[in-house]
Write an enzyme that holds these catalytic residues in place. Structure first.
Site, short mmCIF file in Angstrom:
data_model
loop_
_atom_site.label_atom_id
_atom_site.label_comp_id
_atom_site.label_asym_id
_atom_site.label_seq_id
_atom_site.Cartn_x
_atom_site.Cartn_y
_atom_site.Cartn_z
N CYS A 1 23.98 63.45 41.19
CA CYS A 1 23.87 61.98 40.02
C CYS A 1 22.63 61.80 39.96
CB CYS A 1 24.84 60.64 40.49
SG CYS A 1 26.77 61.04 40.54
N CYS B 1 32.08 68.85 31.58
CA CYS B 1 31.43 69.01 33.26
C CYS B 1 31.91 67.50 34.26
CB CYS B 1 29.73 69.22 33.13
SG CYS B 1 29.70 70.49 32.39
#
Length: 300
Positions: A106, A35
């Site tokens: 993130c 991913c």
């Protein structure tokens, strides 16, 4: 190109606590290389006080993923586990003096890795809250629970916001209608109305549109970027050498301490991210050893 803060650049080019903690007694792994991002967080926890004595990370992903992982290890060192559990993805972004909207996922990955590591230390089974039938984005395996949590915690308003914070909807876009339904539900619970025309929480910085590069221009730009990165690599006893550019693929040799290093894949991923930021186009960076496969295919 995205507008990165000086803190993001600092933690990307000079990451803190990179690598695994040798005597770790807490390990958290999240994400998937397939991913695009994956993080393995290792902690050394003192048993009597549950204070985090040391932390290390191994990240596969973009510059923001590396920076988020790096600053996370700095944040949690010296905390108790209960204090660390209160660290949010926004705390991570704030310590980096902000992240581009497209890169907020993130910081979410860092928070989840921390939760997974603490659960691992305590002998608990950590799960990312996937429920039967609740999977919303099949491309990135993002469920309704995570989307709802991010909408609440970060005051998200649009599908683009959800994509920026979770990656959901960033693939085939088939889940956009389901994401809108979640936004409508959560905002209604907050006494607000979902507006499909609303502006994103933070407007993305759009790269200046330029004409396509010629191959010679592309090679020169790649060499310039590599030259700017070499001092950091050489400081650690390593180096990088451009071998060939074929289309949008740059073949490089990692030399010195970078050759065969366990972090070489992360370094190459960082080089690739930096090249894409500077050049405004997709560039794939692969080891020069991969060129032999092309030759074998061509001669087969």
């Amino acid at each position: 190109m995205w507008d990165y803060s000086d803190k993001v650049k600092e933690h990307f080019f000079n990451p803190k606590n990179a690598g695994a903690v040798a005597d770790a007694n807490a390990i958290g792994e999240v994400g998937s290389i397939s991913c695009g991002d994956a993080l393995r967080l290792t902690l050394k926890v003192e048993d009597t006080t549950e204070i985090i004595l040391d932390a290390g990370f191994q990240t596969f992903g973009c510059g923001s993923a590396i920076a988020s992982s790096s600053v996370l290890t700095e944040i949690v060192k010296g905390m108790t586990l209960d204090e660390a559990l209160k660290v949010t993805n926004q705390d991570i972004a704030d310590h980096l003096e902000g992240l581009p909207p497209e890169k907020m996922h993130c910081s979410v990955m860092g928070r989840e890795a921390l939760q997974a590591a603490i659960a691992n230390y305590r002998g608990e089974e950590w799960a990312d809250d996937h429920e039967e039938g609740a999977l919303i984005c099949k491309c990135f395996a993002i469920d309704a629970v995570m989307i709802e949590e991010m909408v609440w915690a970060n005051k998200l308003r649009t599908v683009q916001d959800v994509t920026n914070f979770t990656k959901a909807g960033g693939g085939c876009a088939a889940c956009h209608e389901d994401i809108e339904a979640i936004l409508e539900k959560v905002l209604a619970e907050k006494g607000e109305k979902f507006d499909p025309e609303a502006a994103p929480v933070s407007k993305p910085v759009v790269a200046e549109v330029k004409g396509p590069l010629t191959n010679l221009q592309r090679i020169k730009k790649i060499e310039q970027v590599l030259e700017s990165l070499r001092p950091s690599l050489m400081a650690d006893g390593g180096d990088v050498e451009l071998v060939e550019v074929i289309g949008n693929t740059a073949y490089v040799n990692m030399t010195g301490a970078c050759s065969g290093c366990q972090m070489a894949a992360m370094t190459i991923a960082g080089i690739q991210q930096r090249l894409m930021e500077v050049m405004g186009e997709f560039i794939k960076v692969v080891p020069a050893s991969e060129m032999a496969k092309l030759v074998n295919i061509a001669t087969a």
